[in-house]
Design a protein around this motif. Structure first.
Motif, PDB file in Angstrom:
ATOM      1  N   ALA A  39       0.833  -1.200   0.000  1.00 22.54           N
ATOM      2  CA  ALA A  39       0.000   0.000   0.000  1.00 22.54           C
ATOM      3  C   ALA A  39       0.871   1.256   0.000  1.00 22.54           C
ATOM      4  CB  ALA A  39      -0.950  -0.022   1.200  1.00 22.54           C
ATOM      5  N   SER A  43      -3.623   5.284   1.721  1.00 23.85           N
ATOM      6  CA  SER A  43      -4.590   4.303   2.223  1.00 23.85           C
ATOM      7  C   SER A  43      -5.281   4.826   3.486  1.00 23.85           C
ATOM      8  CB  SER A  43      -3.904   2.961   2.512  1.00 23.85           C
ATOM      9  OG  SER A  43      -2.925   3.090   3.522  1.00 23.85           O
ATOM     10  N   TYR A 273      -9.341  -4.763   3.910  1.00 18.88           N
ATOM     11  CA  TYR A 273      -9.117  -3.441   3.330  1.00 18.88           C
ATOM     12  C   TYR A 273     -10.099  -2.411   3.874  1.00 18.88           C
ATOM     13  CZ  TYR A 273      -6.036  -5.628  -0.138  1.00 18.88           C
ATOM     14  OH  TYR A 273      -5.022  -6.311  -0.755  1.00 18.88           O
TER      15      TYR A 273
END
Length: 297
Positions: A39, A43, A273
Motif C-alpha cells: 500500500a 490508504s 481493506y
C-alpha cells in the motif's frame, strides 16, 4: 479527498516521503499511521477525513513504496521501524500515538519496542499479531500465503490509469459501495511509469523481504514487549472479502494475548481493506486515534 501536504525527512540512504493532513488547531496532537505491505500513505485518506481536523495525521510511504520507492535496501520490518523513529524525531513529536494497518501494525509494534521513548499508545488494525511460519513452505510459497494475488500485481503492467482502476474495482474487497474517491487516490498513488506499460511503485525485493520478515522472532514477539497499551481492531472478513479473516476468536485465543497489553476488538461488516478505507472502519479508527491522542496531550 481532503487536502494534504507532502513532506520529506532524512533516513538512511535518502529521504522518506510522508503525507500530512494538518489539524485545524496547530497545537492539536499528532498521530503517525503506517500502511500495509503493498500500500502507500493515501490508504489512510478515509481516516483523515473522519478525523475532521481534530488531530494531525502523518502517514509515510514506507521504504520501497510510492514516494519512498527510490530508497535503497536492505529492507525489512526493523528497517521500517527505524525509519518511523526517524520520522517521529524529525517532526519533534514526543510519545506520539502510532497506528498501523496490516504489515504496518507489525512495524508499529516493533518501532514501539525498539524506540520506547518516542511512541505512546498503539492502534493495530488487522495486523501486528503474528504466528510462526509453516516450516514446509519455501520463501516464495510463504509470500503467496501471506499476500496472495497482491504479489502477482507487482509484476503486471497496465495500459493507463483507467486500466489500473478497473483492475482494482474488480477486486472482491472493493466491490460496490466500497469504492470511493479516497480509494481511487490511494491506488493511483501506487502507479508509475509511462503508457502503455505503467506499473506498481512497490519494489518486489522490498515486498518479498518484508513479507518473509513478518515471521522473524523479533517481529513476532514485539506485541509481548510493548511499553504502552495497544488496541487490535480486527476485521471479520479477509483480504478477498472471504468469511475467514486474518483473525477470529479461535486464532486470537491461540495467540494467547492474556499476558500482553493488547486488547482485541472485532469490527463487523468489514474486510481486511475496508476496515481502513470504508466508512465503518475508518470512523472506528479515527475516533480511537482522537481518544488516544487527547489522553497524551
Amino acid at each position: 479527498m481532503i487536502p494534504y501536504e507532502e513532506i520529506e525527512v532524512p533516513v538512511r540512504g535518502g529521504d522518506l516521503t510522508a503525507v500530512r493532513w494538518p489539524a485545524d488547531d496547530p497545537d492539536a496532537p499528532a498521530v503517525i499511521a503506517l500502511h500495509g505491505i503493498t500500500a502507500n500513505a493515501l490508504s489512510w485518506g478515509a481516516v483523515a477525513r473522519q478525523l475532521a481536523g481534530r488531530v494531525t495525521l502523518v502517514a509515510p510511504d514506507l521504504r520501497g513504496r510510492a514516494g519512498s520507492s527510490a530508497l535503497p535496501g536492505p529492507y525489512g520490518i526493523a528497517t521500517h521501524a527505524d525509519d518511523v523513529a526517524a520520522l517521529q524525531a524529525a517532526l519533534g513529536l514526543d510519545r506520539v500515538v502510532l497506528a498501523g494497518h496490516s504489515m504496518g501494525a507489525f512495524v508499529a509494534a516493533l518501532a514501539a519496542v525498539r524506540h520506547p521513548a518516542g511512541f505512546g499508545p498503539l492502534l493495530l488494525v488487522d495486523g501486528g499479531i503474528g504466528f510462526p511460519a509453516p516450516t514446509h513452505l519455501s520463501p516464495d510459497e510463504l509470500m503467496t500465503a501471506v499476500i496472495g494475488p497482491a504479489m502477482d500485481r507487482l509484476s503486471m503492467t497496465f495500459a493507463d490509469r483507467s486500466a489500473y482502476r478497473a483492475f482494482w474495482q474488480a477486486h472482491p474487497a472493493f466491490a460496490g459501495a466500497a469504492w470511493s474517491d479516497e480509494v481511487d487516490a490511494y491506488i493511483q498513488r501506487d502507479l508509475t511509469g509511462d503508457e502503455p506499460a505503467m506499473h506498481s511503485t512497490c519494489r518486489i525485493e522490498a515486498v518479498r523481504t518484508d513479507g518473509i520478515g513478518l515471521f522473524d522472532e523479533e517481529v513476532l514477539t514485539a506485541v509481548r514487549k510493548l511499553p504502552a497499551g495497544a488496541t487490535l481492531l480486527w476485521a471479520a472478513r479477509g483480504l478477498m472479502d472471504e468469511e475467514q479473516g486474518l483473525y477470529d476468536e479461535r486464532r486470537l485465543a491461540a495467540a494467547d494475548l492474556g499476558g500482553t497489553r493488547v486488547e482485541p476488538v472485532a469490527v463487523k461488516d468489514v474486510n481486511h481493506y475496508t476496515v481502513l478505507t470504508g466508512e465503518r472502519g475508518s470512523r472506528e479508527i479515527a475516533d480511537r486515534l482522537v481518544a488516544y491522542a487527547r489522553q497524551g496531550s
